[in-house]
Design an enzyme around this catalytic site. Sequence first.
Site, mmCIF file in Angstrom:
data_model
loop_
_atom_site.group_PDB
_atom_site.id
_atom_site.type_symbol
_atom_site.label_atom_id
_atom_site.label_comp_id
_atom_site.label_asym_id
_atom_site.label_seq_id
_atom_site.Cartn_x
_atom_site.Cartn_y
_atom_site.Cartn_z
ATOM 1 C CB ILE A 57 -1.259 0.117 1.243
ATOM 2 C CG1 ILE A 57 -0.363 -0.136 2.567
ATOM 3 C CG2 ILE A 57 -2.052 -1.147 1.121
ATOM 4 C CD1 ILE A 57 -1.018 0.227 3.612
ATOM 5 C CD GLU A 59 8.428 0.523 -3.397
ATOM 6 O OE1 GLU A 59 7.556 -0.167 -4.150
ATOM 7 O OE2 GLU A 59 9.654 0.197 -3.632
ATOM 8 N N GLY A 60 8.009 3.952 -0.005
ATOM 9 C CA GLY A 60 8.873 5.300 -0.010
ATOM 10 C C GLY A 60 10.345 4.844 -0.047
ATOM 11 C CB SER A 63 9.425 2.207 5.089
ATOM 12 O OG SER A 63 8.497 2.979 4.505
ATOM 13 C CG ASP A 170 8.570 13.887 6.176
ATOM 14 O OD1 ASP A 170 8.475 14.840 5.179
ATOM 15 O OD2 ASP A 170 8.949 12.765 5.455
#
Length: 491
Positions: A57, A59-60, A63, A170
């Site tokens: 769900i 994707e950075g 992580s 952030d």
Amino acid sequence: MEASAGAQPDRQDQPHQDGPFRRCSQSHRPPGVEKDIEKLYEAVPQLGNVFKIEDKIGEGTFSSVYLATAQLKMGPEEKIALKHLIPTSHPIRIAAELQCLTVAGGQDNVMGVKYCFRKNDHVVIAMPYLEHESFLEILNSLSFQEVREYMFNLFKALRRIHQFGIVHRDVKPSNFLYNRRLKKYALVDFGLAQGTRDTKVDLLKLVQSEAQQESCSQNKAPIVKANKVSLIKQPKPMDVTSRKLTTKKKVVSTKTVTSNLARKTASTCPANLTCDCYATDQVCSVCLSRRQQVAPRAGTPGFRAPEVLTKCPNQTTAIDMWSAGVIFLSLLSGRYPFYKASDDLTALAQIMAVRGSRETIQAAETFGKSVLCSKEIPAQNLRTLCERLRGTPSLDVEKQDDHAHESTLSLRTDQKLKLPLHMEHPGSSLHEDSRGVSETPMNEHQASLKGWDRVPDEAYDLLDKLLDLNPATRITAQEALVHPFFKEMSL
Ligand code: ADP
Ligand code: MG
């Protein structure tokens, strides 16, 4: 999440990666996702005993987040978000992220944690799953009241973490999950969090000292940082015009230097050398030889506060309030992202285009930075700006002067950079690709239905206080919650 305790990479919002992914059944999962899920089961086999991983769900850079279901012995099937941190993440960073969730999470719109799994260098944090909207997709359709509730709930979350001495660093829509139907909210992603001096999260103290150690070792290193080589490698003083990039309309020149007062105290600056480029658009060789000033600058460029952009070493929870102000600006103007800058200089110039150059310069003085700007850019009226961008029809927005200037932008702490700034007409978006309602102006009926024709002055007063250029006077989360804008809301 960061790769190391001290590294502070740029983050850009990734609307197609972060945020709600497609929710598809197992058979419809793309092969890439299928493979990632298999790999995760292999890396952390104990997950298979508890969870059925359904989909990816998010994707950075640091992580991947998966949706899983857990069939517990008692009770119904539960939806869980599994955050798999990249194995190269610094162990202290990982532990600090987890501690933020356990200490401050689970209350007041701050995401909590259920379990954590580790096998070798793979760490997976299991959190309650909150289905949420894509900010960009709903921005067009939010009513004014929903915006009020959204901001109120964001301040609740920020008050909570700030009480624990956590600076999130952030704050942006993809880190504040919003379920519109259930009116549920959750602040996530403490991967870049830092502690205040009296933080109650012990591991954040370690993150700080790790970062400091790293910056000390950086101070011994030469001035040039990898990502800035191309900008400062000329050994000779540069002529601003040689770096001027032609843009559609405006390019503004700014430059920041550590003010004399700050210079005296900054150990990294050779105090005995007199700079001969002060207040000019040149970089002298003395300045080129100064050591780089190190200050935290993690976060996403468009949401960074002026004190972060100018590398002010003393940063506080006020930086999160600035980011909340940028979110509010998007909500009121219907434009997202509002600011999208590839670098800190451009970001600073974009802030000046809204808040004014003189005002920015004055505020920077208060935290020991001199900002120079080649042209004076007036501050914009926030209501006029937002209504114009949103295309609210009931207002007769006066045509403002076009402050399109052909000049250059540069920022310097100890080195000088000159960069282009793309700015469109005032009243247009500061970010060319940003989208919003103004592309299809609302008709009067729609606007009145959603309350956008009756935005009270209190909204813009709060926005003004969030986008206060001076962090010392910027409104706090606690103060924001009792601002007259929220007078009908109960805590
Ligand atoms: P990163 O450090 O990679 O940005 P985040 O913690 O921000 O990781 O998570 C990335 C994305 O995963 C979020 O933007 C959100 O869409 C999704 N996500 C994270 N935590 C949850 C959760 N508890 N419930 C639902 N979705 C989540
Ligand atoms: Mg995130």
